[in-house]
Design a protein around this motif. Structure first.
Motif: not given
Length: 286
Positions: A206-233
């Protein structure tokens, strides 16, 4: 969407002591670990109003893994003074004490280490050691939050004043700490990326981010670990969590049951909110 503030029953007996740097609060009944609060569902509620959350600004909620200590900080809206507290479950009661700055921050899954900016404390008899440096590689990094997995991997931010923020990690390999590396672009995109929280098993972050598509200000995002060890969207936690103001400090309790986060009211003062952690699992790609 509006977060819900729950009413408070008379749970606490407040005992004021002559020492102004120390106060004690004892529960009228020996309940644990959430101070007798009714657990939330999938709609966020203010956590422990008038016990922890108040009319002032709170941040930095963290439990020890045994769920018997709860640390948080508060800024008085009138005096602008910052204070730092711990609630400890001792002798079948919760007791509140004021602690020094830097006692709090994230705590390792084994409960032996507490991290604060680019420093740490070790658990000792009766409390925590003095602050120690993480090492020369970290001394020039402006770390707001560092979180560690059960594998010993550090995940941390580098706050850049005036905008920015870079998420990094550093693995522990055969007992030796590797040099910090930036996390992938899925995480390090947008204007700000700060306040990471890593699941103990590294299955999500989990982390805070300001990026396109957010609700305004900083939003909390999640990324899940993929089977190959990389991070998902990066996945926005949605409008039950994020609003037109800034939400931050996403943190899952050591028992895995609840997501805590900080959210400001209309005046800009932050309260702690909590919600069933299933709100994260519902976002996990099938």
């Amino acid at each position: 969407m509006k977060h819900i503030r729950i009413s408070v029953t008379l749970l606490f007996l407040v005992l004021t002591m002559s020492n102004k740097s120390h106060s004690q609060v004892a529960l009228l009944a020996p309940v644990e670990p959430y101070f007798g609060q009714k657990p939330p569902g999938l709609t966020p509620e203010v956590f422990a109003p008038d016990i922890v959350s108040s009319e002032h600004h709170e941040w930095g909620a963290v439990f020890t893994p045994d769920m018997k200590e709860f640390y948080f900080s508060r800024k008085n809206n009138t005096s602008k003074k910052e204070s730092h507290f711990v609630l400890k479950f001792e002798n079948n009661r919760w007791h509140e004490s004021e602690v020094e700055r830097g006692v709090g921050g994230s705590i390792s899954p084994d409960g032996k280490t507490m991290y604060y900016t680019n420093k740490y404390r070790e658990r000792i008899d009766g409390g925590w050691s003095e602050l120690k440096s993480l090492g020369s590689e970290y001394e020039d990094i402006d770390i707001m939050a560092l979180t560690v997995s059960s594998k010993g991997t550090y995940f941390f931010d580098e706050y850049r004043r005036g905008g920015g923020g870079l998420l990094r990690y550093a693995r522990l390999i055969n007992g030796k700490r590797e040099a910090p590396k930036p996390l992938s672009k899925e995480l390090n995109t947008g204007i700000v990326n700060i306040h990471p929280f890593i699941a103990p098993d590294e299955s999500y972050i989990l982390w805070d981010s300001r990026r396109d598509g957010g609700y305004g200000g900083s939003d909390i995002y999640v990324s899940f670990r993929q089977e190959d060890g990389s991070w998902g969207a990066a996945i926005n936690l949605g409008d039950k969590i994020n609003t037109s103001t800034s939400q931050n400090g996403g943190y899952v309790t050591p028992d895995g049951k609840y997501l805590f986060f900080n959210s400001p009211d209309k005046s800009g003062n932050g309260d702690f909110y909590w919600v069933d952690a299933q709100i994260i699992e519902k976002l996990r790609p099938k």
